[in-house]
Design a protein around this motif. Structure first.
Motif, PDB file in Angstrom:
ATOM      1  N   GLY A  48      -5.660  51.012   2.662  1.00  0.00           N
ATOM      2  CA  GLY A  48      -6.683  50.442   3.522  1.00  0.00           C
ATOM      3  C   GLY A  48      -6.970  49.048   3.000  1.00  0.00           C
ATOM      4  N   GLN A  49      -7.938  48.388   3.594  1.00  0.00           N
ATOM      5  CA  GLN A  49      -8.238  47.024   3.147  1.00  0.00           C
ATOM      6  C   GLN A  49      -8.712  46.983   1.705  1.00  0.00           C
ATOM      7  OE1 GLN A  49     -11.756  44.038   4.015  1.00  0.00           O
ATOM      8  NE2 GLN A  49     -10.663  44.512   5.904  1.00  0.00           N
ATOM      9  N   GLN A  50      -9.537  47.940   1.304  1.00  0.00           N
ATOM     10  CA  GLN A  50     -10.018  47.939  -0.081  1.00  0.00           C
ATOM     11  C   GLN A  50      -8.898  48.259  -1.070  1.00  0.00           C
ATOM     12  OE1 GLN A  50     -12.990  46.690  -0.970  1.00  0.00           O
ATOM     13  NE2 GLN A  50     -13.082  46.242   1.234  1.00  0.00           N
ATOM     14  N   THR A  51      -7.865  48.982  -0.607  1.00  0.00           N
ATOM     15  CA  THR A  51      -6.683  49.154  -1.449  1.00  0.00           C
ATOM     16  C   THR A  51      -6.054  47.802  -1.727  1.00  0.00           C
ATOM     17  OG1 THR A  51      -6.281  51.250  -0.322  1.00  0.00           O
ATOM     18  CG2 THR A  51      -4.496  50.391  -1.693  1.00  0.00           C
ATOM     19  N   HIS A  52      -5.996  46.940  -0.709  1.00  0.00           N
ATOM     20  CA  HIS A  52      -5.404  45.617  -0.876  1.00  0.00           C
ATOM     21  C   HIS A  52      -6.246  44.740  -1.805  1.00  0.00           C
ATOM     22  CE1 HIS A  52      -2.914  45.978   3.088  1.00  0.00           C
ATOM     23  NE2 HIS A  52      -2.413  46.686   2.083  1.00  0.00           N
ATOM     24  N   VAL A  53      -7.556  44.857  -1.716  1.00  0.00           N
ATOM     25  CA  VAL A  53      -8.412  44.140  -2.668  1.00  0.00           C
ATOM     26  C   VAL A  53      -8.092  44.603  -4.091  1.00  0.00           C
ATOM     27  CG1 VAL A  53     -10.782  43.686  -3.402  1.00  0.00           C
ATOM     28  CG2 VAL A  53     -10.249  43.847  -0.957  1.00  0.00           C
ATOM     29  N   ALA A  54      -7.983  45.925  -4.254  1.00  0.00           N
ATOM     30  CA  ALA A  54      -7.669  46.477  -5.576  1.00  0.00           C
ATOM     31  C   ALA A  54      -6.280  46.048  -6.052  1.00  0.00           C
ATOM     32  CB  ALA A  54      -7.775  48.003  -5.535  1.00  0.00           C
ATOM     33  N   VAL A  57      -6.868  42.415  -7.452  1.00  0.00           N
ATOM     34  CA  VAL A  57      -7.644  42.446  -8.699  1.00  0.00           C
ATOM     35  C   VAL A  57      -6.817  43.097  -9.802  1.00  0.00           C
ATOM     36  CG1 VAL A  57      -9.714  43.366  -9.819  1.00  0.00           C
ATOM     37  CG2 VAL A  57      -9.854  42.474  -7.482  1.00  0.00           C
ATOM     38  N   GLY A  58      -6.128  44.182  -9.462  1.00  0.00           N
ATOM     39  CA  GLY A  58      -5.329  44.887 -10.449  1.00  0.00           C
ATOM     40  C   GLY A  58      -4.195  44.043 -11.007  1.00  0.00           C
ATOM     41  N   GLU A  59      -3.581  43.219 -10.159  1.00  0.00           N
ATOM     42  CA  GLU A  59      -2.500  42.356 -10.628  1.00  0.00           C
ATOM     43  C   GLU A  59      -3.019  41.304 -11.606  1.00  0.00           C
ATOM     44  OE1 GLU A  59       1.720  41.102 -10.203  1.00  0.00           O
ATOM     45  OE2 GLU A  59       0.517  42.932 -10.246  1.00  0.00           O
ATOM     46  N   VAL A  60      -4.169  40.724 -11.295  1.00  0.00           N
ATOM     47  CA  VAL A  60      -4.771  39.733 -12.195  1.00  0.00           C
ATOM     48  C   VAL A  60      -5.092  40.363 -13.541  1.00  0.00           C
ATOM     49  CG1 VAL A  60      -6.815  38.292 -12.568  1.00  0.00           C
ATOM     50  CG2 VAL A  60      -5.686  38.309 -10.330  1.00  0.00           C
ATOM     51  N   GLU A  61      -5.649  41.561 -13.517  1.00  0.00           N
ATOM     52  CA  GLU A  61      -6.021  42.222 -14.765  1.00  0.00           C
ATOM     53  C   GLU A  61      -4.796  42.742 -15.511  1.00  0.00           C
ATOM     54  OE1 GLU A  61      -8.847  45.142 -13.473  1.00  0.00           O
ATOM     55  OE2 GLU A  61     -10.496  43.684 -13.385  1.00  0.00           O
ATOM     56  N   ARG A  62      -3.807  43.246 -14.788  1.00  0.00           N
ATOM     57  CA  ARG A  62      -2.599  43.775 -15.440  1.00  0.00           C
ATOM     58  C   ARG A  62      -1.865  42.692 -16.214  1.00  0.00           C
ATOM     59  NH1 ARG A  62       2.818  44.149 -14.510  1.00  0.00           N
ATOM     60  NH2 ARG A  62       2.699  42.920 -12.595  1.00  0.00           N
ATOM     61  N   LEU A  63      -1.808  41.500 -15.622  1.00  0.00           N
ATOM     62  CA  LEU A  63      -1.124  40.372 -16.269  1.00  0.00           C
ATOM     63  C   LEU A  63      -2.048  39.576 -17.176  1.00  0.00           C
ATOM     64  CD1 LEU A  63       0.954  39.116 -13.193  1.00  0.00           C
ATOM     65  CD2 LEU A  63       1.744  40.535 -15.102  1.00  0.00           C
ATOM     66  N   ASP A  64      -3.326  39.970 -17.207  1.00  0.00           N
ATOM     67  CA  ASP A  64      -4.342  39.286 -18.015  1.00  0.00           C
ATOM     68  C   ASP A  64      -4.342  37.783 -17.734  1.00  0.00           C
ATOM     69  OD1 ASP A  64      -6.455  39.105 -19.781  1.00  0.00           O
ATOM     70  OD2 ASP A  64      -5.185  38.893 -21.554  1.00  0.00           O
ATOM     71  N   LEU A  65      -4.416  37.446 -16.459  1.00  0.00           N
ATOM     72  CA  LEU A  65      -4.346  36.046 -16.046  1.00  0.00           C
ATOM     73  C   LEU A  65      -5.708  35.364 -16.166  1.00  0.00           C
ATOM     74  CD1 LEU A  65      -2.170  36.418 -12.816  1.00  0.00           C
ATOM     75  CD2 LEU A  65      -1.401  35.892 -15.146  1.00  0.00           C
ATOM     76  N   TYR A  75      -3.679  37.428   7.428  1.00  0.00           N
ATOM     77  CA  TYR A  75      -4.528  38.599   7.163  1.00  0.00           C
ATOM     78  C   TYR A  75      -5.010  38.659   5.729  1.00  0.00           C
ATOM     79  CZ  TYR A  75      -5.312  43.156   5.133  1.00  0.00           C
ATOM     80  OH  TYR A  75      -5.834  44.164   4.353  1.00  0.00           O
ATOM     81  N   SER A  76      -4.159  38.313   4.777  1.00  0.00           N
ATOM     82  CA  SER A  76      -4.497  38.551   3.366  1.00  0.00           C
ATOM     83  C   SER A  76      -5.648  37.682   2.880  1.00  0.00           C
ATOM     84  CB  SER A  76      -3.279  38.358   2.460  1.00  0.00           C
ATOM     85  OG  SER A  76      -2.958  36.996   2.310  1.00  0.00           O
ATOM     86  N   GLY A  77      -6.056  36.691   3.673  1.00  0.00           N
ATOM     87  CA  GLY A  77      -7.256  35.954   3.307  1.00  0.00           C
ATOM     88  C   GLY A  77      -8.473  36.860   3.196  1.00  0.00           C
ATOM     89  N   ILE A  78      -8.471  37.944   3.959  1.00  0.00           N
ATOM     90  CA  ILE A  78      -9.622  38.861   3.915  1.00  0.00           C
ATOM     91  C   ILE A  78      -9.695  39.600   2.580  1.00  0.00           C
ATOM     92  CG2 ILE A  78     -10.648  40.908   4.983  1.00  0.00           C
ATOM     93  CD1 ILE A  78      -9.804  39.847   7.681  1.00  0.00           C
ATOM     94  N   PRO A  79      -8.643  40.271   2.115  1.00  0.00           N
ATOM     95  CA  PRO A  79      -8.739  40.870   0.774  1.00  0.00           C
ATOM     96  C   PRO A  79      -8.795  39.840  -0.345  1.00  0.00           C
ATOM     97  CG  PRO A  79      -6.559  41.245   1.707  1.00  0.00           C
ATOM     98  CD  PRO A  79      -7.415  40.715   2.810  1.00  0.00           C
ATOM     99  N   VAL A  80      -8.127  38.699  -0.196  1.00  0.00           N
ATOM    100  CA  VAL A  80      -8.177  37.659  -1.229  1.00  0.00           C
ATOM    101  C   VAL A  80      -9.603  37.143  -1.406  1.00  0.00           C
ATOM    102  CG1 VAL A  80      -7.596  35.221  -1.642  1.00  0.00           C
ATOM    103  CG2 VAL A  80      -5.785  36.894  -1.272  1.00  0.00           C
ATOM    104  N   GLY A  81     -10.315  36.912  -0.307  1.00  0.00           N
ATOM    105  CA  GLY A  81     -11.691  36.429  -0.407  1.00  0.00           C
ATOM    106  C   GLY A  81     -12.599  37.405  -1.137  1.00  0.00           C
ATOM    107  N   GLN A  82     -12.344  38.696  -0.952  1.00  0.00           N
ATOM    108  CA  GLN A  82     -13.137  39.706  -1.657  1.00  0.00           C
ATOM    109  C   GLN A  82     -12.731  39.800  -3.129  1.00  0.00           C
ATOM    110  OE1 GLN A  82     -13.658  43.425   0.987  1.00  0.00           O
ATOM    111  NE2 GLN A  82     -12.087  42.221   2.048  1.00  0.00           N
ATOM    112  N   ALA A  83     -11.427  39.738  -3.370  1.00  0.00           N
ATOM    113  CA  ALA A  83     -10.951  39.808  -4.748  1.00  0.00           C
ATOM    114  C   ALA A  83     -11.443  38.617  -5.564  1.00  0.00           C
ATOM    115  CB  ALA A  83      -9.421  39.869  -4.771  1.00  0.00           C
ATOM    116  N   ALA A  84     -11.582  37.466  -4.916  1.00  0.00           N
ATOM    117  CA  ALA A  84     -11.976  36.244  -5.630  1.00  0.00           C
ATOM    118  C   ALA A  84     -13.323  36.403  -6.326  1.00  0.00           C
ATOM    119  CB  ALA A  84     -12.024  35.065  -4.661  1.00  0.00           C
ATOM    120  N   GLU A  85     -14.251  37.083  -5.676  1.00  0.00           N
ATOM    121  CA  GLU A  85     -15.563  37.249  -6.303  1.00  0.00           C
ATOM    122  C   GLU A  85     -15.569  38.382  -7.329  1.00  0.00           C
ATOM    123  OE1 GLU A  85     -18.344  38.004  -3.139  1.00  0.00           O
ATOM    124  OE2 GLU A  85     -17.959  40.153  -3.160  1.00  0.00           O
ATOM    125  N   ARG A  86     -14.517  39.200  -7.332  1.00  0.00           N
ATOM    126  CA  ARG A  86     -14.483  40.350  -8.240  1.00  0.00           C
ATOM    127  C   ARG A  86     -13.743  40.072  -9.544  1.00  0.00           C
ATOM    128  NH1 ARG A  86     -13.720  45.259  -3.768  1.00  0.00           N
ATOM    129  NH2 ARG A  86     -15.170  44.331  -2.254  1.00  0.00           N
TER     130      ARG A  86
END
Length: 229
Positions: A48-54, A57-65, A75-86
């Protein structure tokens, strides 16, 4: 050096950034193209959309970026915008590439006035079908590029288009560049026009269609580099 996390829109996987990634890495940046759950090589993964947000976020944390530039196309601007604040202080910048942007409590399909696409999703087993090649005319793509697109694209999971966004702060507070591709539509959407009033948002125009990572990858990479210069 920035760490670019590149997320393409509906139907596309990380392969869509194949010509952008080398340009960013040659300039000394990190470049991490990401395939969202449910498409391309991750087809069949429940999402779902929240899976895409995860996913993001998970990729950033997995790679410790750190010094992360989240790049969301279509479309991905929607999950990216949510991930940005997380991702908190890991974030350096957001780039929306001719994309939708999230509005708290609203979904991707909220802007579909006639409901035609929603009906198509229901008729296609819960997926947004890949459009026929003819639909990509006038977008600055060669016949070969269109054929490559249609051949590699996969149906997009409809659940991600229907699930509402969840934001805890105004999107206008994020340091952001919005890239408008003029062949797709000459003006940004009304919600983007409003966000561009923020002093933290900037607008860049590209004289190409909706898929600049395919039609003008070198120019798109240049704009991405300049966004964080």
């Amino acid at each position: 050096m920035a760490e670019f996390v590149l997320v393409s829109g509906a139907w596309l996987g990380s392969w869509a950034w194949d010509e952008v990634v080398p340009e960013l890495r040659a300039a000394g940046h990190g470049a991490h193209p990401l395939t969202l759950s449910g498409v391309a090589e991750k087809r069949g993964v429940p999402t779902g959309q929240q899976t895409h947000v995860a996913d993001i976020v998970g990729e950033v944390e997995r790679l410790d970026l750190r010094d992360v530039v989240l790049v969301g196309h279509s479309y991905s601007g929607i999950p990216v915008g949510q991930a940005a604040e997380r991702i908190g202080d890991r974030l350096a910048h957001v780039v929306f590439v001719d994309s939708n942007v999230p509005t708290d409590g609203e979904s991707f399909v909220s802007g579909w006035a006639d409901g035609r696409e929603a009906t198509e999703i229901a008729e296609n087993g819960g997926f947004w079908a890949v459009p026929p090649a003819a639909d990509f005319a006038g977008q600055g793509l060669t016949d070969e590029q269109i054929a490559h697109f249609v051949d590699r694209a996969t149906p997009h999971p409809g659940a991600s288009l229907i699930e509402p966004a969840q934001l805890s702060r105004p999107l206008g507070e994020l340091p952001t560049t919005y890239i408008k591709c003029l062949l797709d539509w000459p003006q940004p959407s009304e919600d983007v026009v409003e966000l561009l009033k923020s002093e933290r948002w900037g607008l860049v125009e590209m004289d190409t269609g909706h898929w600049p990572m395919l039609s003008q990858p070198q120019e798109l990479a240049r704009i991405l580099r300049e966004a964080v210069a």
